[in-house]
Design a protein around this motif. Structure first.
Motif, mmCIF file in Angstrom:
data_model
loop_
_atom_site.group_PDB
_atom_site.id
_atom_site.type_symbol
_atom_site.label_atom_id
_atom_site.label_comp_id
_atom_site.label_asym_id
_atom_site.label_seq_id
_atom_site.Cartn_x
_atom_site.Cartn_y
_atom_site.Cartn_z
ATOM 1 N N SER A 260 0.835 -1.210 0.000
ATOM 2 C CA SER A 260 0.000 0.000 0.000
ATOM 3 C C SER A 260 0.861 1.248 0.000
ATOM 4 N N ILE A 261 1.891 1.246 0.842
ATOM 5 C CA ILE A 261 2.779 2.414 0.908
ATOM 6 C C ILE A 261 3.595 2.530 -0.373
ATOM 7 N N ALA A 262 4.078 1.402 -0.877
ATOM 8 C CA ALA A 262 4.873 1.428 -2.109
ATOM 9 C C ALA A 262 4.076 1.988 -3.284
ATOM 10 N N LYS A 263 2.754 1.767 -3.288
ATOM 11 C CA LYS A 263 1.898 2.263 -4.359
ATOM 12 C C LYS A 263 1.425 3.693 -4.118
ATOM 13 N N GLY A 264 1.842 4.300 -3.015
ATOM 14 C CA GLY A 264 1.433 5.666 -2.724
ATOM 15 C C GLY A 264 0.085 5.780 -2.047
ATOM 16 N N LYS A 265 -0.495 4.653 -1.639
ATOM 17 C CA LYS A 265 -1.758 4.675 -0.902
ATOM 18 C C LYS A 265 -1.434 4.688 0.595
ATOM 19 N N PHE A 266 -1.070 5.879 1.082
ATOM 20 C CA PHE A 266 -0.542 5.999 2.429
ATOM 21 C C PHE A 266 -1.654 5.877 3.469
ATOM 22 N N PRO A 267 -1.594 4.884 4.346
ATOM 23 C CA PRO A 267 -2.623 4.754 5.382
ATOM 24 C C PRO A 267 -2.499 5.858 6.417
ATOM 25 N N SER A 268 -3.624 6.247 6.993
ATOM 26 C CA SER A 268 -3.617 7.320 7.982
ATOM 27 C C SER A 268 -4.598 7.011 9.107
ATOM 28 N N TRP A 269 -4.379 7.661 10.224
ATOM 29 C CA TRP A 269 -5.215 7.515 11.406
ATOM 30 C C TRP A 269 -5.431 8.894 12.023
ATOM 31 N N THR A 270 -6.618 9.124 12.551
ATOM 32 C CA THR A 270 -6.897 10.365 13.270
ATOM 33 C C THR A 270 -6.741 10.118 14.767
ATOM 34 N N VAL A 271 -6.011 10.991 15.434
ATOM 35 C CA VAL A 271 -5.697 10.841 16.852
ATOM 36 C C VAL A 271 -6.674 11.678 17.680
ATOM 37 N N TYR A 272 -7.283 11.045 18.670
ATOM 38 C CA TYR A 272 -8.202 11.703 19.591
ATOM 39 C C TYR A 272 -7.744 11.446 21.025
ATOM 40 N N ILE A 273 -8.218 12.267 21.939
ATOM 41 C CA ILE A 273 -7.997 12.017 23.355
ATOM 42 C C ILE A 273 -9.317 12.108 24.099
ATOM 43 N N LEU A 302 -14.663 12.175 22.701
ATOM 44 C CA LEU A 302 -13.384 12.226 22.004
ATOM 45 C C LEU A 302 -13.099 13.645 21.530
ATOM 46 N N ARG A 303 -11.856 14.045 21.688
ATOM 47 C CA ARG A 303 -11.417 15.370 21.233
ATOM 48 C C ARG A 303 -10.261 15.171 20.255
ATOM 49 N N ARG A 304 -10.403 15.722 19.062
ATOM 50 C CA ARG A 304 -9.403 15.493 18.018
ATOM 51 C C ARG A 304 -8.102 16.235 18.316
ATOM 52 N N VAL A 305 -6.993 15.566 17.985
ATOM 53 C CA VAL A 305 -5.663 16.129 18.213
ATOM 54 C C VAL A 305 -4.915 16.325 16.902
ATOM 55 N N GLY A 306 -4.885 15.268 16.065
ATOM 56 C CA GLY A 306 -4.101 15.340 14.834
ATOM 57 C C GLY A 306 -4.261 14.073 14.032
ATOM 58 N N ARG A 307 -3.330 13.850 13.128
ATOM 59 C CA ARG A 307 -3.400 12.649 12.293
ATOM 60 C C ARG A 307 -2.009 12.076 12.091
#
Length: 507
Positions: A260-273, A302-307
């Motif tokens: 996935s990363i090699a193909k440029g499909k970068f996985p992501s996650w949203t960080v909350y607290i 949940l309160r969003r912080v970043g990704r």
């Protein structure tokens, strides 16, 4: 950080092949011997060099979390939380901090299958300007124990029988169904639900599980739990799909992440607290330090912080993932552990495991170096594999003729926080005789899984076929334990177990 370890200063650019001490090799496959077909000579130092290193190229595997995958990326601040945490990594919206994430299964050996029914490790190393920060999390918001002394016992029961050297359903369920250990029920419910077999590392969440203490620069503090929510959406495998994948491609999740990363499909996650005050903690029906409980989202939203984005595969798995060392004791200003007893034990155990596995100077391995902040402590020196110059002629203690700075003296953020009083006592935090330790497991079954078509049935199916090889007495203990969650669940497990035993008797 230069993550391409093929371009280090001790690697020849002209690609002339040498032995480990830099002496050129004339013929890579020739060996010195007496005559053309006679015995080998001990003086063949190039052969000895090659074989001796080969014998030592493995390092002790992690125990647990031996089997895993990883990638590099960055954390980006999207929301201002400086009222909660004063750490420099959060001080500006848009700020990016380089990071490394290692995903793993818990109980399996290094060569085990990616799709095994098991919790998943979700460890993140942030290379911050205030030092390396490790969030050593799992993909489940709770865990099996809250007494840290039970951890080695628990892990042993989930691995191999010392006599047969095979997984043992009797061991597995004997521990979990012992009345004092049934506090594990919430985590067991999650483990045998659909989320027990994630479809890939990209399609699962990460949770701190533990309670931490974060402070702002004014010294105001709160209890905090962290949620890392996948932007790809949750996807899981059925038990049949997971078994099929394991047989066809045991490294399915490793390949999925890498490709996935090699193909440029970068996985992501949203960080909350989630945050909680000390007064709010006092009114909870359970302890804020209880790793087997979740914080209700309605009460603690949940309160969003970043990704987090993973956009770079490792160039060398061993040097950058296998040698990566994570420990919850690796923290930065304004982020501290709470009194959670399992977390307190992990503060010692994880760093100690890395010293055993990699050596006392594991922090000098490039992937573990605090390159963004640098390190200075003249008393931490010498030892095997010291390769960073060892502080040269710097005195090996705090010398009165030298100048040293201690910026943490300006940040007294502990004195006004929790105050503990009491005698030193042995305390076994066993499952309570009341209902409190089954409440959240019951809510998971009746309020969450009931809304997912077939989820309750799959839970009963997964447990039933797992206990089928166990002794009849163990099977009954399992059914009795789940009856405390819901009678229908217990009946479903019984039926699935009996059906599996009937099928097995045909062979």
């Amino acid at each position: 950080m230069n993550t391409d370890n093929t371009n280090t200063s001790d690697v020849r650019k002209d690609r002339i092949v040498t032995n480990s001490l830099g002496n050129p090799i004339n013929e890579p496959f020739a060996t010195q011997r007496v005559g053309q077909h006679g015995p080998l000579l001990l003086q063949d130092s190039n052969l000895i060099d090659l074989l001796a290193h080969f014998n030592r190229e493995n390092i002790p595997q992690r125990l647990p979390h031996a089997h895993g995958s990883g990638a590099f990326g960055y954390f980006e601040v999207t929301d201002d939380i400086t009222d909660v945490c004063g750490s420099a990594m959060f001080n500006k919206i848009g700020k990016k901090t380089r990071c490394l994430i290692r995903f793993s299964t818990v109980g399996g050996d290094k060569g085990s299958a990616d799709t095994a029914r098991d919790p998943r490790g979700f460890s993140t190393k942030f290379y911050t300007e205030e030092g390396n920060l490790d969030w050593v999390y799992n993909n489940t918001p709770v865990f099996f124990i809250r007494d840290p002394s039970k951890f080695p016992h628990f892990i042993h029961t989930q691995r191999r029988n010392p006599e047969t050297n095979t997984p043992d359903a009797n061991m597995f369920w004997d521990f979990l169904t012992t009345p004092e250990n049934q506090v594990a029920i919430h985590q067991v419910m999650i483990l045998f639900s659909d989320r027990g077999t994630p479809a890939s590392y990209r399609h699962m969440n990460g949770y701190s599980g533990h309670t931490y203490k974060w402070s702002n620069k004014n010294g105001d503090w709160k209890y905090v739990q962290v949620h890392i929510i996948t932007d790809q959406g949750i996807k899981n495998l059925t038990i049949e799909e997971a078994i099929k994948k394991a047989g066809e491609d045991a490294d399915f999740c490793q390949k999925d992440l890498f490709n996935s990363i090699a193909k440029g499909k970068f996985p992501s996650w949203t960080v909350y607290i989630q945050t909680m005050t000390q007064d709010e903690a006092k009114s909870l029906p359970f302890s804020v330090f209880d790793l087997t409980k979740v914080w209700p989202h309605k009460q603690f939203p949940l309160r969003r912080v970043g990704r987090i984005v993973l956009n770079e595969n490792p160039k060398n798995y061993f040097a950058q993932i296998e040698e990566a060392a994570f420990a919850p004791s690796n923290t930065v200003p304004y982020q501290e552990p709470s009194a959670d007893p399992v977390l307190q034990a992990r503060l010692f155990a994880y760093a100690d495991a890395q010293r055993y596995r990699l050596g006392p100077n594991y922090h000098q391995i490039p992937v573990n170096c605090p390159y963004a902040s640098k390190m200075f402590n003249p008393a931490i020196r010498d030892g095997p594999m010291n390769v960073n110059g060892n502080f040269g002629n710097e005195p090996n203690y705090l010398n009165t003729s030298k100048d040293y700075s201690f910026i943490q003296q300006q940040k007294p953020i502990q004195q006004h926080q929790e105050v503990w009083n009491g005698p030193a006592i042995p305390y076994h935090w066993a499952t309570s005789e009341g209902d409190i330790d089954f409440v959240q497991a019951r809510e998971l079954y009746t309020k969450v899984l009931s809304k997912q078509p077939g989820a309750q049935e799959r839970l009963a199916h997964n447990i039933g076929i797992h206990i089928a090889p166990a002794a009849d007495t163990i099977q009954q203990r399992v059914i009795n334990m789940f009856a405390k969650v819901d009678k229908n669940l217990a009946n479903g497990i019984r039926k699935e177990c009996e059906a599996k035993k009937r099928d097995s008797s045909k062979f």
